[in-house]
Design an enzyme around this catalytic site. Sequence first.
Site, PDB file in Angstrom:
ATOM      1  N   HIS A 685       6.058   9.730  -3.548  1.00 34.54           N
ATOM      2  CA  HIS A 685       4.966  10.655  -4.578  1.00 34.54           C
ATOM      3  C   HIS A 685       4.692  11.143  -5.216  1.00 34.54           C
ATOM      4  CE1 HIS A 685       5.078  12.751   0.277  1.00 34.54           C
ATOM      5  NE2 HIS A 685       4.812  11.075   0.163  1.00 34.54           N
ATOM      6  N   PRO A 874      -0.696   1.039  -3.079  1.00 34.81           N
ATOM      7  CA  PRO A 874       0.264   1.873  -4.045  1.00 34.81           C
ATOM      8  C   PRO A 874       1.399   0.604  -3.646  1.00 34.81           C
ATOM      9  CG  PRO A 874      -0.444   4.087  -3.151  1.00 34.81           C
ATOM     10  CD  PRO A 874      -0.485   2.557  -1.900  1.00 34.81           C
ATOM     11  N   HIS A 900       0.637   0.003   4.107  1.00 32.24           N
ATOM     12  CA  HIS A 900       0.260   0.703   3.540  1.00 32.24           C
ATOM     13  C   HIS A 900       0.782   1.067   1.730  1.00 32.24           C
ATOM     14  CE1 HIS A 900       4.037   2.593   4.248  1.00 32.24           C
ATOM     15  NE2 HIS A 900       3.567   3.824   3.737  1.00 32.24           N
TER      16      HIS A 900
END
Length: 978
Positions: A685, A874, A900
């Site tokens: 994250h 990402p 993703h």
Amino acid sequence: MTTREFDGVRLERVREFVWEIPREGDMRVPARVLASEALLEQIGDDKTLQQLKNATHLPGMTGQAICMPDGHQGYGFPVGGVGATDADHGCISPGAVGYDINCLPGDTDVRLSFGRRLPLETLRDRFENEEAAVATGEEVLSSDIRLFTESGEKPVYELETATGRQIEATGDHQFETPDGMVRVEDLSPSDTVYTHPFGGLEHEDPEAFTVLSEADFADENPQIRRVLKDRGLLPLRSTDDEFNRLLKIIGFLLGDGSYGGEGQTWFYGDPEELEEIRDDVRAIGFTPSKIYERDRSHDIDGNTFDRTAYSFKTTSRALRRVFVELGVPEGPKVSSGFSTPEYLGQLTDWQRALFYSAYFGAEMNAPAAQHDKTLYCPKVSQTRTVDTEAAGRAFFEDMAAFLDGIGIETNEIEAFETDSNSSEPTVRLRLGIKNGSENLIRFFSRVGYRYHPEKQRQAMVAIQYLRAKEREISRREAIAAEAKALADGGTDVSEIAERFGINDRFVERSVWSGRDSRPRPGGDFPGFDEFRAETDVRPDGAVATKLEAIRDAGTKPVYDIGVTHDAHTFLANGFVVSNCGVRMMKTNLTYADIQGREEELVEALFANVPTGLGGGGVVQGDMDTVEAVLDRGVDWAVEEGWAVPADLEHCEDEGRRPDADPSAVSKKAKDRGKNQLGSLGSGNHFLEVQRVTDIYRDDVADAYGLEPDQIVVLIHCGSRGLGHQTCTDYLRRIEKRHGDLLATLPDKELAAAPAGSELAEEYYGAMCACINFAWVNRQLVMHRTRQVFERVFDRSWESMEMDLLYDVAHNIAKKETHTVGVDPQGRPVGGGEAADGEDRELFVHRKGATRAFPAGHPEVPAAYRDVGQPIIIPGSMGAGSYVLRGGEESMNLTFGSTAHGAGRLMSRTQAKQEFWGETVQEELREQEHVYVKAQSGATVAEEAPGVYKDVDEVVRVSDALGIGDRVARTYPVCNIKG
């Protein structure tokens, strides 16, 4: 047709970038992998394909189970996996959405196969070649270790049992109790947990040498050599698993085995122990007979009784020759002169323990009470002829030396003349284990009785008894010392006795008479037979034990392993123990506005956006706040001034799932979430300031408000501990309530609740509430980022046009309507590609995958409906990221889904071995002009550019298949991590 195979999973090439695992066996649908050749090689390098194949067994699975180009191994369901199940007749699976991993400190001993143990942390570099001991409830088995995880520093608790056994674990780690698996946070002193007192011996790598070679069988029939070669027993090496199994078999045969005619080898014992030996015979490649039973009459000293004898045999001449070469004599044992096999002296302690413990299982008496609270000395004996007595003594002397070397004291070898019917006089030799409590504990817990489960269970009870007895004696010693001190200070004996709840006589002896030895346990302390009758010991040897204390133990680096066995437990320190989304914000700043101020900006972001493990968020909420967030999502943030209406318009589902049910989220989950609202967390994250480097579709980029050199901000985080706790809660509940469904699935981690069931409805409501929480979490991080930009650039966020481009969830199962084919019974069988299909409501599980609805779809926000839903992919810190739009083929191929992210290529553990965090930071800054700030260098190493797959290749596949079309590429400017 091109085919590929990875670890037994076969794939057929359907067309470019599409590979199919054909339907077979109990698979409900085929599985598909969307990947280039290069990505397929990486995907096939772990358990991803097997997990994908397992997912096809979920009830109601429709079309195909799909692996995206960024797919990699997860728990149960692969990360990057998509699976759609029928919402009426299928199921919903928390394991196909995602959940957390629980952890133990690195010095926790993990019990491995063959009675070995190693500290958990040391498995980092060897777990793929190891097997852990798994307590199933019925037996202890060995299971491959499929995952090793390292989770940084976390708060841990120390648990201590009434017998003094200790372990440390994170609050969410689960321990087995008589009522099932329970988290540490839900345990209290006086609760009962299962412990397994046998610990085994520390692992040592064996010295490599050849135990048996072809030369040892030179005089045998060539067929014997061929049989042994075919089974990997010739040559036989000291490092072979087959040799370790043979060590146990040889030890047993020297006790309760014999040879018969035609190559027969006979094994005698109780059915339970014989089954264990039969398993090992099969494991080395031979077929044992069934277990025979025979009623026999016995007459001993005039006492006649009947007994059922059990046995089995092997009939391989080749296997019998192996036994002989390894030291089991062919003649009568009493006169054969056998002694310790020569090779035994070259082996590790744990290997020698395999041999001796199997012999003890056959020949040594079980733990029993000599007096009320004192146990007999465990003994083994052999009868030898006078001529072979020396060989027998040597055998026992070697045994005693081995035991002494691992801290176990023995008595002197005893010899007795015997009456014998043989033609030669005989001598009975006997060796015993000294019966001091600590010595017996060491013997039972380090060596014990292999191949005799009942004796081993009694040994586990004996360990518990002796530990409890030692604690009681130590307690009375402490009382005696304190009593003497009080008496010396003038306190009356009766007052001392009353204070400690102990009798006057004990105090008088402690104060005046003195003691030559330690005190005995009190009169109310149970005898061994009473203790044994009251102790709950499972068939696998686990013993129910009361917890005495649970204490904070600070913060420590923690680790975990995952095993392949369905029980999903392992033995740690003797305890039986049992595992997001993204948004992008635009600005009207250009790269030129940022240059020269990167360090100032990254420091300001790091100081103001909460990162890392544990608590701390932008909002320090109470329970009412959490309830409101779970219920209303980003609507709450607008009401509280943390968002503006335009943020809702550019968020998936406008930032609120109406199916959310906050009451379905546990108080524990809410407690974890209330202090984490508005925080990044840790792991992968991050918050990253980026610049737009490439535009691929001008019209779509214009609709998204993107242009070259523009500054954007990417925020990747999820629902933090609240979401993890919720998923874990429902996994455990589903496992208990729907065990019948679980029993039909190939992996327990796919635990699922049938559609329409109470638990399915509750979980769906709880999951939707967690999605609301995640949207608000990212919204608060974005709002704080706006505030940081205002201070750094001295202007309002509105003037910098810091507007939300889009927010989309990654780990989710949503009810969606898709076109599917149907079979004659009206059940969904086809995928989106099926002709003449009909619309069905499905649970679309996206675990590490992104919704990718195309232009015109009614669920795409109005601002983007003409061009398609934005997709944010990402990449790594050194490779950049992509903005895509939902492709026209996504509804046909992937239930409206695409990748993703780049997808991990390397585990976090391997990453920290390959990369040094500070070096990565320096290279990114000096070579790529990317500024990175993190809680630790280890975090940077875990997320180094080389850790991930090639994001360019992932996006190329998505674009080529038309499931997610390239719109723009971005590149990092600065990045903060937890």
